[in-house]
Scaffold this motif. Sequence first.
Motif, mmCIF file in Angstrom:
data_model
loop_
_atom_site.group_PDB
_atom_site.id
_atom_site.type_symbol
_atom_site.label_atom_id
_atom_site.label_comp_id
_atom_site.label_asym_id
_atom_site.label_seq_id
_atom_site.Cartn_x
_atom_site.Cartn_y
_atom_site.Cartn_z
ATOM 1 N N UNK A 104 0.842 -1.200 0.000
ATOM 2 C CA UNK A 104 0.000 0.000 0.000
ATOM 3 C C UNK A 104 0.877 1.251 0.000
ATOM 4 N N UNK A 105 1.911 1.239 0.828
ATOM 5 C CA UNK A 105 2.805 2.407 0.898
ATOM 6 C C UNK A 105 3.574 2.588 -0.412
ATOM 7 N N UNK A 106 4.059 1.477 -0.988
ATOM 8 C CA UNK A 106 4.782 1.576 -2.267
ATOM 9 C C UNK A 106 3.884 2.153 -3.358
ATOM 10 N N UNK A 107 2.655 1.645 -3.428
ATOM 11 C CA UNK A 107 1.747 2.105 -4.482
ATOM 12 C C UNK A 107 1.383 3.579 -4.283
ATOM 13 N N UNK A 108 1.126 3.965 -3.041
ATOM 14 C CA UNK A 108 0.778 5.362 -2.753
ATOM 15 C C UNK A 108 1.934 6.294 -3.100
ATOM 16 N N UNK A 109 3.141 5.870 -2.773
ATOM 17 C CA UNK A 109 4.329 6.671 -3.104
ATOM 18 C C UNK A 109 4.494 6.771 -4.620
ATOM 19 N N UNK A 110 4.354 5.641 -5.308
ATOM 20 C CA UNK A 110 4.475 5.625 -6.771
ATOM 21 C C UNK A 110 3.438 6.537 -7.413
ATOM 22 N N UNK A 111 2.192 6.429 -6.938
ATOM 23 C CA UNK A 111 1.118 7.263 -7.485
ATOM 24 C C UNK A 111 1.402 8.749 -7.262
ATOM 25 N N UNK A 112 1.960 9.072 -6.111
ATOM 26 C CA UNK A 112 2.281 10.475 -5.808
ATOM 27 C C UNK A 112 3.330 11.008 -6.789
ATOM 28 N N UNK A 113 4.349 10.196 -7.066
ATOM 29 C CA UNK A 113 5.349 10.608 -8.054
ATOM 30 C C UNK A 113 4.723 10.695 -9.449
ATOM 31 N N UNK A 114 3.875 9.722 -9.776
ATOM 32 C CA UNK A 114 3.233 9.701 -11.095
ATOM 33 C C UNK A 114 2.403 10.961 -11.318
ATOM 34 N N UNK A 115 1.605 11.320 -10.341
ATOM 35 C CA UNK A 115 0.757 12.513 -10.455
ATOM 36 C C UNK A 115 1.613 13.771 -10.608
ATOM 37 N N UNK A 116 2.781 13.773 -9.986
ATOM 38 C CA UNK A 116 3.702 14.922 -10.105
ATOM 39 C C UNK A 116 4.516 14.870 -11.406
ATOM 40 N N UNK A 121 11.065 8.414 -11.160
ATOM 41 C CA UNK A 121 11.038 8.169 -9.718
ATOM 42 C C UNK A 121 9.898 7.221 -9.340
ATOM 43 N N UNK A 122 8.809 7.259 -10.097
ATOM 44 C CA UNK A 122 7.637 6.426 -9.786
ATOM 45 C C UNK A 122 7.898 4.950 -10.055
ATOM 46 N N UNK A 123 8.606 4.649 -11.136
ATOM 47 C CA UNK A 123 8.766 3.254 -11.575
ATOM 48 C C UNK A 123 9.313 2.332 -10.484
ATOM 49 N N UNK A 124 10.403 2.683 -9.772
ATOM 50 C CA UNK A 124 10.908 1.741 -8.747
ATOM 51 C C UNK A 124 9.887 1.429 -7.648
ATOM 52 N N UNK A 125 9.054 2.400 -7.313
ATOM 53 C CA UNK A 125 8.035 2.148 -6.270
ATOM 54 C C UNK A 125 6.924 1.242 -6.798
ATOM 55 N N UNK A 126 6.546 1.422 -8.065
ATOM 56 C CA UNK A 126 5.583 0.483 -8.658
ATOM 57 C C UNK A 126 6.181 -0.928 -8.688
ATOM 58 N N UNK A 127 7.464 -1.023 -9.029
ATOM 59 C CA UNK A 127 8.118 -2.334 -9.093
ATOM 60 C C UNK A 127 8.170 -2.991 -7.716
#
Length: 199
Positions: A104-116, A121-127
């Motif tokens: 949940x934390x990884x996805x939320x972090x990835x989404x935050x980078x994606x929206x920005x 930066x988003x890709x490693x958190x999605x992975x």
Amino acid sequence: MKRHLLIILLLMVFAFCANAQPRQRQKSEASEQLGMALDYFSSGKYHEALLIFNRLDKQYNLNPRFHAYMGVCQYYEWNYEEACKLLSEALPKLEGLAPHERSIYYFTCAESYFIREKYAEAIPYYEQHLNVCYENEKADALYRIAFCNMFTNNKPLALEYFTSALSYYEKHPNNATARIAQLKNMIKGLEEELKETQE
């Protein structure tokens, strides 16, 4: 002399006890506040939870797990920059938590980078999310990674991820009929575009 020493000693013990009671009461109040913040958090009242977490963090410097909670709250408050900061700092310290909680934390972090629009930066958190999430949650992350690659002009890799996302959506279709149709069109369009550039 002994009597004076005994009086001084008794005064010191009394002063210590007098100071200890407010500290105990303060800790008890902080525990209650933390419990209230967690209740707000678990019921989706992120703004209310964040107000309490912020106040307690200033006073007690909360641990990384609470910083992750705060990051999730910031995400739902549309403060994506602060969400990225809190989650990216907390996540390396949360390896001992259950995999699904970390997902949940990884996805939320990835989404935050994606929206920005910080796709690299988003890709490693999605992975990381893909490594610890449930099977039926993988499609969304693959879909987002595909877009990250498309927006950074890596269309062949985007095509691979769109194809993987489609496969997972088809395995776990939970209300994904429109997404599946969209992906089929996107994949077809990308395949044609890539074929034209190779000719």
